[in-house]
Design a protein around this motif. Structure first.
Motif, short mmCIF file in Angstrom:
data_model
loop_
_atom_site.label_atom_id
_atom_site.label_comp_id
_atom_site.label_asym_id
_atom_site.label_seq_id
_atom_site.Cartn_x
_atom_site.Cartn_y
_atom_site.Cartn_z
N THR A 422 15.85 24.34 1.91
CA THR A 422 16.15 25.51 2.74
C THR A 422 17.59 25.98 2.54
O THR A 422 17.85 27.18 2.38
CB THR A 422 15.92 25.16 4.23
N GLY A 471 21.45 32.36 8.44
CA GLY A 471 20.06 32.32 8.00
C GLY A 471 19.30 31.13 8.54
O GLY A 471 18.14 31.26 8.95
N PHE A 475 16.20 31.33 10.92
CA PHE A 475 14.97 30.77 10.37
C PHE A 475 14.26 29.88 11.39
O PHE A 475 13.05 29.99 11.60
CB PHE A 475 15.30 29.98 9.11
N THR A 479 10.75 31.00 13.12
CA THR A 479 9.56 30.20 12.85
C THR A 479 8.84 29.84 14.14
O THR A 479 7.61 29.81 14.21
CB THR A 479 9.95 28.91 12.09
N GLY A 769 16.76 34.71 6.84
CA GLY A 769 16.19 33.71 7.74
C GLY A 769 14.83 34.11 8.27
O GLY A 769 13.89 33.31 8.30
N LEU A 772 12.23 34.01 5.37
CA LEU A 772 11.84 32.62 5.07
C LEU A 772 10.88 32.09 6.14
O LEU A 772 9.90 31.40 5.84
CB LEU A 772 13.07 31.73 4.98
N ALA A 773 11.18 32.41 7.39
CA ALA A 773 10.30 32.00 8.49
C ALA A 773 8.93 32.66 8.35
O ALA A 773 7.89 32.04 8.62
CB ALA A 773 10.92 32.36 9.83
#
Length: 831
Positions: A422, A471, A475, A479, A769, A772-773
Motif C-alpha cells: 500500500t 492517501g 484509504f 474502505t 486513497g 485504492l479503497a
C-alpha cells in the motif's frame, strides 16, 4: 548540546513528537482494554455461565445420556425454545426465547429483575419473568398477563439480565423465564419444534473440571449431547474477542506506522538543515559519534516523551471501549490499569522513533568539516550499506511486532506485505505524478499555476510523504464506507411483493391450509410453502455414524455426526443456489435410486462427493441415497436455505411440518398478521425479516463506528504528519516567497502559488486513497462476498474536498509572516 539545540528547535521537535502520540495512544488503549477484557472473562467465567458446568442436548436426551445426567445429579435444569407469545391486554405479539426453569439457577451471579424478589419467587408464584425492554416496547407492566401457547400466566417481574445472554441475541428473541412444570401446559413442544435441554451443575472449588470434561464429554458426544465447563466456555469467549482485539491492534499499528513515516520525513528535512552546524562542530573537534549522538538523543527523547504522552491518552481512551462494545459483551467490563501496556507504549515510542529516524540520521555520520566552506547543496554521501541494513531492520521489526499482535507468522507476513504494498503504491503514484508533470509541463499555464507545479520538485520537497500520509488515512476510512455498503446490501430486505419478508415456522401438516387461509384473508400473498423433514445420518460411505464418533482419526467433522438435519424436497432450485458439481434431479420415479443434492460446505465437511452413498435415519426409517449434485448456497440471503435437498417423489409421505413465507407492505400489516396467527395457532413462530434487518444494520453500524474510530486515528495522525511536514519545510518556503516578493510578486500571487501547490497535494493524496479503497472494495465484493458493488458517494463528497481544504489551510498558514512583513524584516528574523 542535544538539550540546547532542542530548545532552539522546540516547535519542530514538538511536531515530530505529535506524529507518534496518537498511534501510541491507539495501541496502548486497545492493548490495555484487551488485557482488561481477558482478566474479566477469567474472573467472571462462572458468572457468565451461572454454573460450574452445563450439559445440553438439542433433543430429548437419549436413555444413556439421561442416565449420565441423572448420575451427576443436576442442581437445576431447563428446556428452552423460540416461540411466539401474546399480550392479552393489548393484543401484541412477539417472537421470544422461552426458558422453562427448575431449580435455583444461577448459582453464580444474579438474575437481575424488578422487583428484586421476583427472581427467587417466580417459580412458587407460577408466573413469568419477561424481558424488561419487551415490556417497555409493548407498554406492558408487571402484574399484567402473558399468553405462551395455550397457557396464560401473570407477569411477576421484569427481567433485566440473566447469565449467558447478551444484547444482540436478546434483540432478536428476548428471553422470558417460566417454571419448568408449566411447559407442558403451553402445548408448544410439537413435532419439529426446535428445543434445547440444559442441565446445570455446581461443584466444589477443588473439583478438576479439565479431567472431568476429558472423561465425560466423549461419552455424551456419542449420545448427541454436549458438556461445557465455565473454563472452556470462557476460553472460547476470550478467543472470540481476541480476534476483534487483533484487528483493532492492526488498525492502531497502521496509525503508528503513519506517524513514524512522518518522523522519518521530518527528521530528513531537519537534519539537512543542520548539516552546516554539524560541519562547524566537526571543525571544532567533535567526533562523528558525538555529532551523531547529539541528534540521536533528541530523537530518543522525543520518542520517550511521545510514548509516555500517548500512553496517558491511551489509558483515558480505553475507558470508552466498554461503552462502545457493551452490546457485544455478555458482562460488564471492570477497568483496571496495568503497567505492561504503558511500558509497551514508551518502548514503541522510543524504539520506532529511533528506528525510523536512523535513515536520515546516518547522514550526520558522513558530514565533512569542509561543508562549512561549500556553497549550495551538500556533497556528503551516505553509506548505502548502512541504509540497506536500517531498512532491513525496519522490515524485521514490523514482521516481529505483527507476529506478536496476530500470533500467526503467515498472517503477519501477509499484513507486512500488504502494508508495504500500500505504501509502495501510494509513493509510486506520487512519483509517477511528479514525473508526468515534469514531462508534460503545461507551459501555457499562468505564472502562479506553473510556479506551484515547479514547487513539487524543489529540494526538500515533501510531495511523496504527504501523498502517502493523506492517501493511507483516506484509504482506510474510505474502505470502511465501501465495505459497509457491501455488507448492508447482503442483508437488505426488499419491500417488493415478490420478496418474502415474513417467515412462519413450525406449521403442522393439519394447520397448513388454515394458516394459508388466514394469510390470504389479510390480502397477503403465499410466496412459499416449504415442507421440512427432520433426519440424521446413519451411514456415510459404508461407515456407521456411531463408529465414526468413536474414531479419533476420522476426517468427517464432528458436527455432522450429531446434527439433526432439516431437509426439504422440491423440483426446482432457488435464487440462492447454484449447481457446481453433478446434475440436479428434480423428480424421482417410484423405486428408482434416490439422488440428492448437498451444499458444498456439508460435502466438504463430510468428505463425500458425487456418487457417494449416504443412509439417512428419517424418524426411524432408513433411507439409502446417492449424491447426485453439490450446490453452492448463498447463506447470507435472508430466506430458508438447506444443506440437504431431496427431489420430489421421495419424502411426501414422511412426517413433516411446513415453513410458509409471505410479504407484508408495512409494520402495521406485520403486526396484524402476527396477532392473528398467534391467537389461532400458538405453536407457530414468526420471523419478521424487516426486524432482523434492523438488528443486523444496528450491529454493522456499531462495528462501523469502531472501525471509524480506529480510522480516525490514522486520519488524525496523517493530518499531524501533514502539519509537521509542511511546517518543517516552512523556512525554505519562506525564503522562496521572500525572493518572489523581492522580485515584485504580489501577496495575491504568492497566495495563489501556495494554494495551487497544496490543492494538488491534497487532491492527489485523497483521490488516490479513495481510488485504492474503491479497487480493494471491488475485489472484496466480487471475490469474497460475491455481490454487486455500488460504492458510497460519501468519500468523494466529504473526504476529497475536506482533506484538500485542510491541506491548503495548513500550507497557507505558513506564509502569513511573509505577507505581513517586509522581505528584509523576514530574512533578518529567520536568520
Amino acid at each position: 548540546m542535544a538539550w540546547r539545540d532542542a530548545k532552539a528547535s522546540k516547535v519542530r521537535l514538538i511536531l515530530f513528537m505529535s506524529s507518534i502520540v496518537l498511534g501510541i495512544a491507539a495501541v496502548v488503549s486497545i492493548q490495555l482494554f484487551s488485557t482488561n477484557l481477558k482478566d474479566n472473562i477469567q474472573r467472571q467465567s462462572k458468572v457468565l455461565m451461572g454454573a460450574d458446568y452445563v450439559i445440553d442436548s438439542r433433543q430429548e436426551p437419549t436413555q444413556r445420556a439421561q442416565a449420565i445426567i441423572d448420575s451427576l445429579q443436576p442442581n437445576a435444569y431447563e428446556v428452552n425454545f423460540v416461540s411466539m407469545i401474546a399480550f392479552p391486554e393489548n393484543g401484541g405479539a412477539k417472537l421470544v426465547k422461552v426458558r422453562g426453569m427448575e431449580g435455583d439457577f444461577p448459582f453464580y451471579g444474579t438474575m437481575d429483575t424488578q422487583p428484586i424478589l421476583a427472581a427467587t419467587r417466580y417459580q412458587d408464584l407460577g408466573g413469568a419473568l419477561v424481558d424488561a425492554t419487551l415490556l417497555l416496547q409493548f407498554n406492558i407492566n408487571v402484574g399484567d398477563s402473558i399468553k405462551v401457547g395455550q397457557l396464560t400466566l401473570p407477569i411477576v417481574g421484569a427481567l433485566k439480565s440473566i447469565p449467558g445472554s447478551n444484547a444482540i441475541s436478546s434483540s432478536v428473541a428476548p428471553p422470558i423465564v417460566i417454571p419448568y412444570r408449566l411447559i407442558a401446559n403451553t402445548e408448544l413442544l410439537q413435532f419439529g419444534s426446535r428445543k434445547e435441554y440444559q442441565f446445570f451443575y455446581k461443584t466444589t472449588n477443588d473439583f478438576d473440571l479439565i479431567a472431568f470434561e476429558e472423561k465425560i464429554d466423549p461419552l455424551l458426544d456419542i449420545e448427541n449431547a454436549d458438556l461445557d465447563t465455565h473454563t472452556s466456555t470462557s476460553e472460547r469467549l476470550g478467543n472470540r474477542y481476541d480476534n476483534v482485539g487483533k484487528f483493532l491492534n492492526l488498525a492502531a499499528f497502521i496509525a503508528l506506522l503513519l506517524g513514524c513515516i512522518g518522523i522519518a520525513s521530518s527528521v530528513h528535512i531537519y537534519i539537512k538543515e543542520k548539516l552546516k552546524s554539524i560541519a562547524v562542530l566537526k571543525c571544532m573537534g567533535a567526533s562523528r559519534l558525538q555529532s551523531f549522538l547529539i541528534f540521536l538523543i533528541q530523537i530518543a527523547g522525543i520518542g520517550v516523551i511521545g510514548g509516555l504522552i500517548g500512553s496517558i491518552i491511551g489509558i483515558a481512551l480505553q475507558e470508552l471501549f466498554p461503552y462502545i462494545l457493551k452490546s457485544f459483551l455478555p458482562f460488564t467490563v471492570e477497568i483496571s490499569i496495568s503497567l505492561q501496556p504503558i511500558f509497551t507504549g514508551v518502548f514503541l515510542g522510543l524504539f520506532m522513533s529511533v528506528l525510523f529516524a536512523l535513515l536520515p540520521l546516518i547522514n550526520t555520520w558522513y558530514v565533512s568539516p569542509l561543508e562549512v566552506l561549500r556553497v549550495g547543496q551538500s556533497t556528503s554521501k551516505s553509506s548505502k550499506k548502512a541504509q540497506v541494513l536500517v531498512s532491513i531492520a525496519i522490515v524485521i521489526f514490523l514482521l516481529l511486532f505483527s507476529y506478536v499482535l496476530l500470533d500467526n507468522l503467515m498472517f503477519a507476513m501477509g499484513f507486512v506485505f500488504a502494508t508495504l504494498l500500500t505504501f509502495a503504491i501510494l509513493a509510486g503514484i506520487a512519483l509517477l505524478s511528479m514525473k508526468g508533470i515534469r514531462k508534460f509541463f503545461p507551459k501555457r499555464f499562468g505564472f502562479a499555476a506553473r510556479q506551484s507545479l515547479l514547487n513539487l520538485f524543489r529540494p526538500n520537497n515533501q510531495t511523496v510523504v504527504l501523498v502517502v500520509a493523506i492517501g493511507l488515512g483516506t484509504f482506510l476510512i474510505s474502505t470502511l464506507y465501501f465495505t459497509k455498503d457491501i455488507l448492508l446490501s447482503k442483508t437488505e430486505v426488499s419491500q417488493t411483493a415478490e420478496s418474502a419478508n415474513i417467515i412462519i415456522l413450525d406449521v403442522q401438516t393439519n394447520q397448513r391450509d388454515a394458516v394459508e387461509q388466514s394469510i390470504q384473508d389479510l390480502n397477503l400473498p403465499i410466496l412459499d410453502n416449504i415442507p421440512i423433514v427432520t433426519m440424521r445420518m446413519h451411514r456415510i460411505k459404508n461407515k456407521l455414524v456411531n463408529k465414526l464418533r468413536q474414531d479419533s482419526l476420522r476426517q468427517v467433522r464432528g458436527w455432522i455426526l450429531n446434527h439433526e438435519f432439516r431437509a426439504t424436497y422440491r423440483d426446482n432450485l432457488t435464487t440462492s443456489e447454484d449447481i457446481i458439481e453433478g446434475d440436479w434431479t428434480p423428480q424421482i420415479a417410484p423405486n428408482a435410486p434416490i439422488l440428492i443434492s448437498l451444499s458444498e460446505n456439508l460435502a466438504s465437511d463430510a468428505k463425500v462427493g458425487i456418487g457417494d452413498e449416504i443412509v439417512f435415519n428419517v424418524q426411524g426409517v432408513l433411507m439409502e441415497t446417492t449424491i447426485g449434485s453439490i450446490r453452492k448456497v448463498d447463506w447470507a440471503q435472508l430466506q430458508p436455505n438447506f444443506t440437504v435437498l431431496f427431489p420430489k417423489g421421495v419424502l411426501e409421505q414422511a412426517p413433516q411440518f411446513n415453513v410458509i413465507t409471505t410479504a407484508v407492505p408495512d409494520e402495521k400489516s406485520s403486526a396484524d398478521l402476527q396477532r392473528d396467527l398467534v391467537s389461532k395457532f400458538p405453536n407457530v413462530s414468526i420471523i419478521d425479516l424487516r426486524q432482523v434487518y434492523t438488528v443486523v444494520e444496528d450491529i454493522l453500524n456499531k462495528v462501523s463506528w469502531i472501525i471509524n474510530f480506529m480510522a480516525f486515528f490514522s486520519i488524525l495522525t496523517g493530518i499531524i504528519v501533514l502539519i509537521g511536514s509542511v511546517r518543517t519545510s516552512k523556512y525554505q518556503r519562506i525564503r522562496e516567497s521572500v525572493l518572489l516578493r523581492t522580485l515584485g510578486a504580489q501577496n495575491k500571487q504568492i497566495l495563489k502559488i501556495s494554494a495551487f501547490e497544496y490543492v494538488f497535494l491534497g487532491v492527489l493524496g485523497s483521490l488516490v486513497g479513495i481510488l485504492l479503497a474503491l479497487i480493494g472494495s471491488l475485489c472484496l465484493a466480487l471475490l469474497v462476498f460475491n455481490e454487486p458493488f455500488v460504492p458510497s458517494i460519501v468519500p468523494f463528497l466529504v473526504f476529497l474536498p475536506g482533506i484538500s481544504l485542510l491541506v491548503v489551510a495548513i500550507g497557507l498558514s505558513n506564509i502569513r509572516t511573509v505577507l505581513r512583513s517586509s522581505p528584509l524584516e523576514v530574512l533578518r528574523r529567520e536568520g
